[in-house]
Motif scaffolding. Structure first.
Motif, short mmCIF file in Angstrom:
data_model
loop_
_atom_site.label_atom_id
_atom_site.label_comp_id
_atom_site.label_asym_id
_atom_site.label_seq_id
_atom_site.Cartn_x
_atom_site.Cartn_y
_atom_site.Cartn_z
N ALA A 50 0.95 -1.26 0.22
CA ALA A 50 -0.11 0.29 0.02
C ALA A 50 0.68 1.57 0.15
CB ALA A 50 -0.81 -0.12 0.90
N LYS A 52 0.36 4.21 -0.10
CA LYS A 52 0.26 5.23 0.19
C LYS A 52 1.22 5.98 2.00
CE LYS A 52 -3.97 3.53 1.38
NZ LYS A 52 -4.30 2.53 0.82
N ASP A 71 -1.25 -1.51 -4.68
CA ASP A 71 -2.51 -1.09 -3.61
C ASP A 71 -1.98 0.27 -4.34
OD1 ASP A 71 -4.72 -0.37 -2.41
OD2 ASP A 71 -3.49 0.40 -0.93
N ARG A 136 -14.77 -5.04 -3.38
CA ARG A 136 -14.23 -4.46 -1.94
C ARG A 136 -15.23 -4.63 -0.63
NH1 ARG A 136 -10.20 0.06 1.13
NH2 ARG A 136 -11.13 0.01 3.49
N HIS A 185 -10.17 -4.35 3.35
CA HIS A 185 -9.30 -4.13 4.60
C HIS A 185 -9.93 -3.87 5.61
CE1 HIS A 185 -5.70 -2.02 6.19
NE2 HIS A 185 -6.90 -0.75 5.79
N SER A 188 -6.16 -0.83 10.22
CA SER A 188 -4.50 -0.12 10.15
C SER A 188 -3.85 -0.70 11.39
CB SER A 188 -4.85 1.09 9.59
OG SER A 188 -2.72 1.32 9.49
N GLY A 189 -3.41 -0.84 11.34
CA GLY A 189 -2.40 -1.17 13.21
C GLY A 189 -3.09 -2.44 14.11
N GLY A 220 -4.97 -5.47 4.31
CA GLY A 220 -3.51 -4.96 5.06
C GLY A 220 -3.80 -4.71 6.26
N GLY A 221 -3.02 -3.85 6.79
CA GLY A 221 -2.89 -3.70 8.51
C GLY A 221 -2.30 -4.44 9.60
N LEU A 222 -1.43 -5.09 9.70
CA LEU A 222 -0.20 -5.54 9.85
C LEU A 222 0.33 -4.43 10.55
CD1 LEU A 222 1.13 -8.45 7.80
CD2 LEU A 222 -1.37 -8.53 8.88
N GLU A 262 -2.25 -6.71 0.96
CA GLU A 262 -1.39 -5.58 1.04
C GLU A 262 -1.01 -4.57 2.33
OE1 GLU A 262 -4.41 -3.97 -1.15
OE2 GLU A 262 -6.07 -3.40 0.23
N PRO A 263 -0.19 -4.84 3.19
CA PRO A 263 -0.30 -3.74 4.04
C PRO A 263 1.01 -2.85 3.56
CG PRO A 263 1.39 -5.76 4.40
CD PRO A 263 0.37 -5.95 2.73
N GLY A 264 1.41 -1.69 4.31
CA GLY A 264 1.48 -0.50 4.11
C GLY A 264 2.72 -0.58 5.22
N ARG A 265 2.67 0.01 6.07
CA ARG A 265 3.14 0.32 7.79
C ARG A 265 4.03 -1.39 7.88
NH1 ARG A 265 0.87 2.87 10.96
NH2 ARG A 265 -0.96 2.44 10.31
N TYR A 362 3.40 6.59 7.22
CA TYR A 362 2.60 7.97 7.24
C TYR A 362 3.71 8.58 8.26
CZ TYR A 362 -0.28 3.52 5.79
OH TYR A 362 -1.14 2.73 5.72
C1 PLP Z 1 -7.43 -0.54 0.66
C2 PLP Z 1 -6.32 -0.18 1.93
N1 PLP Z 1 -4.83 -1.39 1.66
C3 PLP Z 1 -4.05 -1.34 2.49
C4 PLP Z 1 -3.83 -0.39 3.67
C5 PLP Z 1 -2.36 -0.55 4.32
O1 PLP Z 1 -2.93 -0.16 5.53
P1 PLP Z 1 -1.14 -0.60 6.43
O2 PLP Z 1 -0.39 0.25 6.33
O3 PLP Z 1 -2.09 -0.39 7.30
O4 PLP Z 1 -1.03 -2.39 6.27
C6 PLP Z 1 -4.72 0.66 3.91
C7 PLP Z 1 -4.67 1.45 4.12
O5 PLP Z 1 -5.08 2.59 4.84
C8 PLP Z 1 -6.09 0.63 2.43
O6 PLP Z 1 -6.77 1.58 2.78
#
Ligand code: PLP
Length: 409
Positions: A50, A52, A71, A136, A185, A188-189, A220-222, A262-265, A362
């Motif tokens: 992710a 972002k 993502d 989704r 999804h 997060s966290g 994601g969300g881990l 699809e994690p970001g953090r 972030y």
């Molecule tokens: C659709 C989607 N996927 C994945 C993520 C990634 O989340 P995280 O960074 O908590 O893994 C987000 C974060 O807002 C999201 O909106």
């Protein structure tokens, strides 16, 4: 107290590059990519990042080299992912609240759409009948470190609620859309795998409704442990309980599916540190708390102010100093501009360099030009130890040149 990764390197970077500066370690990013691949290896899988969380192109290149997709949630993200070298089939477009114009522009990138609104699904079907799509869903189970990052459940704007599944299927049938993926999804966290499992279960149960399904994306969300002693996301439970349960379920499904995350953090948070210099110390009378002012602020790392998030702060200039309590504040004209409140930190002196840890996700990505203070520099420490500037510092005069070139009298 959590000790930063490679404190000597961080001190050197502060003296050569100045502050405020975000420092990222390539080694940690690659390590997280490989660890997650290993954790899900029991399943046919695909991993996305992710972007972002941190869109620095040098970081995206590392992730791309690790064979992880993207993502993306805006045209800007699609464009950057393309220019970095991600193939369209490795990008999932999960934007929300988009216009028809954005939908048409996004479609020109050739990536699969992930749609979380019935209205948008219908507009997509009218515009692109007979195409593949992912939807989704909102499994009604949300989780996360703060209410602002809970992205499922009744109060969330995201995803098609499960009770609207018949309508979604009807729209798809009307426009001959092939629903090849379902997605969620939930937030997060997340630290507890039980939260993730309750949502995973909802999607697995929904899967037989979709005859064309080729994958399920669990989002994601881990979470990561921001505080010392804080439990981390239960990776062993993830690998030894959750993944085998998904496998078990998948074996009774009529079709062979791939499972996406699809994690970001998780990929970048622990790889990043924000370096800032102490610019003032003050008290408001005897017995008051001590404020340690810095040359950064909410404009560079908004998480403490926005989510009341905790980031460990380590005094790189006085690592063995006696602990005193400080409010570590920024240089922005807001009272909430604070990195830490009443926090024990090694004795702080003016000009000391503070390391704000776990700031790779972030952090820069949510920064702003509020008060017209420029963004920090971004520096990447390669696995070889080489230090590369991956986003230059811009001077206040260049910032204003840019502003005036974009505005009209
Ligand atoms: C659709 C989607 N996927 C994945 C993520 C990634 O989340 P995280 O960074 O908590 O893994 C987000 C974060 O807002 C999201 O909106």
């Amino acid at each position: 107290m959590k000790v930063p990764y490679q404190p000597k390197t961080l001190r050197q970077i502060a003296s050569v590059h100045g502050t405020p500066t975000y420092v990222y370690f390539e080694e940690i990013i690659r390590d997280r990519c490989r660890k997650l691949k290993d954790k899900v290896s029991l399943l046919p899988h695909k991993l996305l990042y992710a972007m972002k969380a941190n869109y620095n192109p040098a970081i995206l290149k590392i992730i791309c080299e690790e064979g992880i997709g993207i993502d993306a949630v805006s045209i800007g993200e699609l464009e950057l992912a393309k220019r970095v070298g991600f193939a369209p089939e490795d990008v999932l477009y999960s934007a929300n609240s988009i216009t028809d114009e954005e939908m048409h522009t996004a479609a020109s990138y050739g990536s699969l759409f992930n749609i979380g609104e019935l209205y948008r699904l219908a507009r997509f079907g009218e515009a692109f009948p007979g195409t593949d799509v992912c939807i989704r869903l909102n499994p009604k189970v949300g989780a996360g470190h703060h209410e602002y990052v809970v992205t499922a459940g009744e109060k969330s704007k995201f995803g098609i609620p499960m009770e609207y599944l018949p309508e979604a299927l009807e729209i798809a049938a009307k426009h001959r859309l092939k629903i090849i993926g379902i997605h969620q999804h939930i937030g997060s966290g997340i630290l507890d795998i039980a939260d993730l499992w309750s949502a995973v279960e909802v999607l697995l149960e929904a899967a037989p409704n979709f005859p064309d399904l080729t994958f399920i994306n669990f989002g994601g969300g881990l979470g990561i442990p921001y505080r010392i002693g804080e439990a981390s996301f239960d990776y062993d439970g993830f690998q030894q309980v959750l993944i085998p349960r998904i496998k078990e379920w998948s074996e009774v499904l009529p079709q062979q599916l791939a499972f996406w995350f699809e994690p970001g953090r998780y990929f970048v948070a622990e790889a990043g540190t924000l370096l800032t210099e102490v610019t003032m110390l003050k008290q408001n009378g005897i017995g008051s708390r001590t404020f340690a002012g810095t040359n950064s602020g909410q404009n560079h790392l908004i998480r403490p102010m926005f989510y009341n998030a905790y980031h460990e702060i380590f005094n790189l200039s006085n690592p063995t100093g006696i602990l005193y309590n400080y409010d570590v504040t920024g240089n922005i004209c807001e009272s909430g501009d604070r990195f830490a409140k009443d926090r024990p930190i090694q004795e702080i002196r003016v000009n000391d360099i503070l390391a704000i840890l776990d700031a790779g996700a972030y952090g820069y990505a949510m920064s702003s030009l509020y008060n017209l203070r420029p963004f920090p520099e971004e520096v990447l420490v390669r696995k070889t130890g080489e230090v590369e500037v991956v986003r230059k510092r811009v001077s206040p005069t260049s910032l204003i040149d840019q502003l005036l070139s974009e505005t009209t009298d």
